[in-house]
Write a protein that holds these residues in place. Structure first.
Motif, PDB file in Angstrom:
ATOM      1  N   PRO A 167       0.434   7.328  11.882  1.00  0.00           N
ATOM      2  CA  PRO A 167      -0.690   7.017  10.997  1.00  0.00           C
ATOM      3  C   PRO A 167      -0.246   6.893   9.539  1.00  0.00           C
ATOM      4  O   PRO A 167       0.590   7.664   9.059  1.00  0.00           O
ATOM      5  CB  PRO A 167      -1.625   8.215  11.181  1.00  0.00           C
ATOM      6  CG  PRO A 167      -0.720   9.339  11.583  1.00  0.00           C
ATOM      7  CD  PRO A 167       0.407   8.727  12.353  1.00  0.00           C
ATOM      8  N   TYR A 168      -0.814   5.918   8.862  1.00  0.00           N
ATOM      9  CA  TYR A 168      -0.649   5.744   7.424  1.00  0.00           C
ATOM     10  C   TYR A 168      -2.042   5.920   6.822  1.00  0.00           C
ATOM     11  O   TYR A 168      -2.874   5.017   6.892  1.00  0.00           O
ATOM     12  CB  TYR A 168      -0.092   4.363   7.090  1.00  0.00           C
ATOM     13  CG  TYR A 168       1.352   4.172   7.473  1.00  0.00           C
ATOM     14  CD1 TYR A 168       2.348   4.109   6.491  1.00  0.00           C
ATOM     15  CD2 TYR A 168       1.736   4.054   8.801  1.00  0.00           C
ATOM     16  CE1 TYR A 168       3.681   3.924   6.827  1.00  0.00           C
ATOM     17  CE2 TYR A 168       3.074   3.874   9.150  1.00  0.00           C
ATOM     18  CZ  TYR A 168       4.035   3.821   8.155  1.00  0.00           C
ATOM     19  OH  TYR A 168       5.361   3.643   8.503  1.00  0.00           O
TER      20      TYR A 168
ATOM     21  N   HIS B   6       0.855  -1.178   0.000  1.00  0.00           N
ATOM     22  CA  HIS B   6       0.000   0.000   0.000  1.00  0.00           C
ATOM     23  C   HIS B   6       0.897   1.236   0.000  1.00  0.00           C
ATOM     24  O   HIS B   6       1.860   1.308   0.766  1.00  0.00           O
ATOM     25  CB  HIS B   6      -0.904   0.014   1.232  1.00  0.00           C
ATOM     26  CG  HIS B   6      -1.537  -1.316   1.522  1.00  0.00           C
ATOM     27  ND1 HIS B   6      -0.929  -2.282   2.312  1.00  0.00           N
ATOM     28  CD2 HIS B   6      -2.710  -1.851   1.096  1.00  0.00           C
ATOM     29  CE1 HIS B   6      -1.706  -3.342   2.376  1.00  0.00           C
ATOM     30  NE2 HIS B   6      -2.796  -3.118   1.654  1.00  0.00           N
ATOM     31  N   GLN B   7       0.560   2.206  -0.834  1.00  0.00           N
ATOM     32  CA  GLN B   7       1.366   3.428  -0.922  1.00  0.00           C
ATOM     33  C   GLN B   7       0.478   4.649  -1.049  1.00  0.00           C
ATOM     34  O   GLN B   7      -0.512   4.643  -1.787  1.00  0.00           O
ATOM     35  CB  GLN B   7       2.308   3.376  -2.129  1.00  0.00           C
ATOM     36  CG  GLN B   7       3.498   2.447  -1.948  1.00  0.00           C
ATOM     37  CD  GLN B   7       4.502   2.578  -3.077  1.00  0.00           C
ATOM     38  OE1 GLN B   7       4.124   2.553  -4.245  1.00  0.00           O
ATOM     39  NE2 GLN B   7       5.771   2.728  -2.731  1.00  0.00           N
ATOM     40  N   ASN B   8       0.843   5.712  -0.300  1.00  0.00           N
ATOM     41  CA  ASN B   8       0.311   7.035  -0.575  1.00  0.00           C
ATOM     42  C   ASN B   8       1.462   7.892  -1.115  1.00  0.00           C
ATOM     43  O   ASN B   8       2.512   7.359  -1.469  1.00  0.00           O
ATOM     44  CB  ASN B   8      -0.361   7.640   0.666  1.00  0.00           C
ATOM     45  CG  ASN B   8       0.592   7.741   1.857  1.00  0.00           C
ATOM     46  OD1 ASN B   8       1.803   7.918   1.693  1.00  0.00           O
ATOM     47  ND2 ASN B   8       0.045   7.645   3.071  1.00  0.00           N
ATOM     48  N   ALA B   9       1.288   9.171  -1.173  1.00  0.00           N
ATOM     49  CA  ALA B   9       2.305  10.016  -1.794  1.00  0.00           C
ATOM     50  C   ALA B   9       3.624  10.014  -1.036  1.00  0.00           C
ATOM     51  O   ALA B   9       4.681  10.296  -1.611  1.00  0.00           O
ATOM     52  CB  ALA B   9       1.780  11.447  -1.922  1.00  0.00           C
TER      53      ALA B   9
ATOM     54  N   THR C  30      -2.334   2.435  11.702  1.00  0.00           N
ATOM     55  CA  THR C  30      -1.434   3.105  12.630  1.00  0.00           C
ATOM     56  C   THR C  30      -0.381   2.117  13.084  1.00  0.00           C
ATOM     57  O   THR C  30      -0.701   1.086  13.679  1.00  0.00           O
ATOM     58  CB  THR C  30      -2.201   3.655  13.844  1.00  0.00           C
ATOM     59  OG1 THR C  30      -3.216   4.555  13.381  1.00  0.00           O
ATOM     60  CG2 THR C  30      -1.265   4.401  14.777  1.00  0.00           C
ATOM     61  N   LEU C  31       0.877   2.427  12.790  1.00  0.00           N
ATOM     62  CA  LEU C  31       2.005   1.575  13.146  1.00  0.00           C
ATOM     63  C   LEU C  31       2.843   2.286  14.193  1.00  0.00           C
ATOM     64  O   LEU C  31       3.464   3.315  13.913  1.00  0.00           O
ATOM     65  CB  LEU C  31       2.847   1.265  11.905  1.00  0.00           C
ATOM     66  CG  LEU C  31       4.138   0.473  12.122  1.00  0.00           C
ATOM     67  CD1 LEU C  31       3.858  -0.909  12.720  1.00  0.00           C
ATOM     68  CD2 LEU C  31       4.921   0.333  10.813  1.00  0.00           C
TER      69      LEU C  31
ATOM     70  N   ILE D  56       6.469  -4.420   6.556  1.00  0.00           N
ATOM     71  CA  ILE D  56       7.607  -3.700   5.983  1.00  0.00           C
ATOM     72  C   ILE D  56       7.187  -2.264   5.727  1.00  0.00           C
ATOM     73  O   ILE D  56       6.283  -2.001   4.926  1.00  0.00           O
ATOM     74  CB  ILE D  56       8.083  -4.338   4.658  1.00  0.00           C
ATOM     75  CG1 ILE D  56       8.237  -5.853   4.807  1.00  0.00           C
ATOM     76  CG2 ILE D  56       9.400  -3.717   4.222  1.00  0.00           C
ATOM     77  CD1 ILE D  56       7.093  -6.615   4.169  1.00  0.00           C
ATOM     78  N   ALA D  57       7.815  -1.358   6.423  1.00  0.00           N
ATOM     79  CA  ALA D  57       7.603   0.063   6.195  1.00  0.00           C
ATOM     80  C   ALA D  57       8.865   0.647   5.568  1.00  0.00           C
ATOM     81  O   ALA D  57       9.845  -0.052   5.321  1.00  0.00           O
ATOM     82  CB  ALA D  57       7.267   0.772   7.506  1.00  0.00           C
ATOM     83  N   ASP D  58       8.856   1.943   5.306  1.00  0.00           N
ATOM     84  CA  ASP D  58       9.976   2.564   4.601  1.00  0.00           C
ATOM     85  C   ASP D  58      11.300   2.372   5.320  1.00  0.00           C
ATOM     86  O   ASP D  58      12.327   2.156   4.675  1.00  0.00           O
ATOM     87  CB  ASP D  58       9.706   4.064   4.415  1.00  0.00           C
ATOM     88  CG  ASP D  58       8.497   4.318   3.534  1.00  0.00           C
ATOM     89  OD1 ASP D  58       8.606   4.124   2.320  1.00  0.00           O
ATOM     90  OD2 ASP D  58       7.439   4.689   4.079  1.00  0.00           O
TER      91      ASP D  58
END
Length: 313
Positions: A145-146, A21-24, A140-141, A49-51
């Motif tokens: 928030p994502y 999942h990706q936002n800007a 929310t991680l 896996i986050a950035d």
């Protein structure tokens, strides 16, 4: 493709779903998985896996359920299906909660494995469930928030006994047009004493679909940990990793989640695609995913180095 393959597997098996999942500005990928080791011990897991971070959450086999005929997976209080996901993870190091709803999935026109899907001895099978779809909601991680508002989702899966001994994978929906996608994978395919490097690649761009693959006659002109050059008929594709940002993950070896690999879930990759002499696109994605692993580096975590550009392209 949507079905679960592990219902009757008793040893040396894994099946995992990769939901990105990706936002800007943010990327969050999830890998719910089921695995059975060489001793027949079944278990499950969720990788996040986050950035700039990743987590591995173990589950018992009793906490896992997968519908044998369609995509619906449960891990404890976490649910994944065609309509979206619901997450409720709490460990000492990871708290992930929230829900996302999905828009209609865009499936490939045909199975990405082509006729290779009928080979019974492959150690790893690959499938694309959705090249792109919308994702809406908030996760929310660990307090961050994502937020997704009709942003981009992508889903694929792997199943078999082990990940390939050597492989390269990249994927992006971050091209210069909407409803576009690239997924490319190279992998060592062990067939008897004559292993070869197989290729599967799906491209959707400006309403047209392209398939570059071993079973379509693709030629791998060059490849390294940081770039790939393919040619098939009048089409050429060059992919170059410009800036990695790798996070550790666990991968299966004969059903045991014992191998450490590294994925850059959101990094800088350049994609160029030609049809004859016409350059269809030359795009640098700031939010591409890229993964490379080989036997000699799979467990070291050594960072990959950026390769020089190929001259004359």
């Amino acid at each position: 493709m949507l079905q679960f393959h592990g219902e009757k597997k008793r040893r040396r098996f894994f099946e995992g779903w990769y939901l990105k999942h990706q936002n800007a500005a943010q990327t969050l990928a999830l890998i719910p998985a089921y695995h059975v080791d060489t001793a027949g011990q079944a278990s499950a897991s969720l990788q996040i896996i986050a950035d700039r971070q990743s987590f591995h959450i173990p589950f018992s086999a009793a906490d896992f359920y997968a519908n044998p005929r369609q995509f619906h997976v449960q891990l404890g209080r976490n649910h994944f299906d065609t309509d979206g996901i619901l997450l409720d993870v709490h460990t000492p190091s990871c708290h992930l909660t929230g829900a996302l709803s999905y828009g209609p999935w865009h499936l490939p026109e045909t199975d990405i494995m082509g006729p290779f899907r009928f080979l019974p001895f492959l150690q790893c099978n690959h499938g694309i469930l959705s090249l792109f779809h919308s994702a809406a909601g908030t996760l929310t991680l660990n307090g961050t928030p994502y937020c997704f508002d009709a942003d981009t989702g992508y889903i694929e899966k792997d199943w078999g006994t082990s990940f390939p001994s050597a492989y390269l994978w990249t994927q992006t929906n971050d091209l210069d047009t909407d409803s576009a996608c690239i997924m490319l994978a190279l992998a060592t395919v062990p067939i008897g004493t004559f292993p070869f490097t197989g290729c599967i690649c799906a491209i959707v761009y400006q309403g047209k679909s392209y398939r570059l693959a071993t079973y379509c006659g693709v030629r791998i002109l060059a490849h390294s940990p940081t770039h790939v050059l393919l040619e098939q008929g009048s089409h050429r594709l060059h992919v170059q990793l410009l800036h990695p940002s790798a996070q550790p993950l666990q991968a299966p070896v004969r059903g045991n989640m014992s191998r450490v690999i590294h994925e850059s879930p959101s990094c800088r990759v350049r994609y160029r695609f030609w049809e004859g002499s016409q350059l269809l696109f030359d795009h640098i994605s700031e939010r591409a995913s890229f993964e490379y692993s080989a036997p000699e580096s799979a467990d070291t975590g050594h960072p990959v180095q950026t390769a020089p550009d190929i001259q004359g392209l």
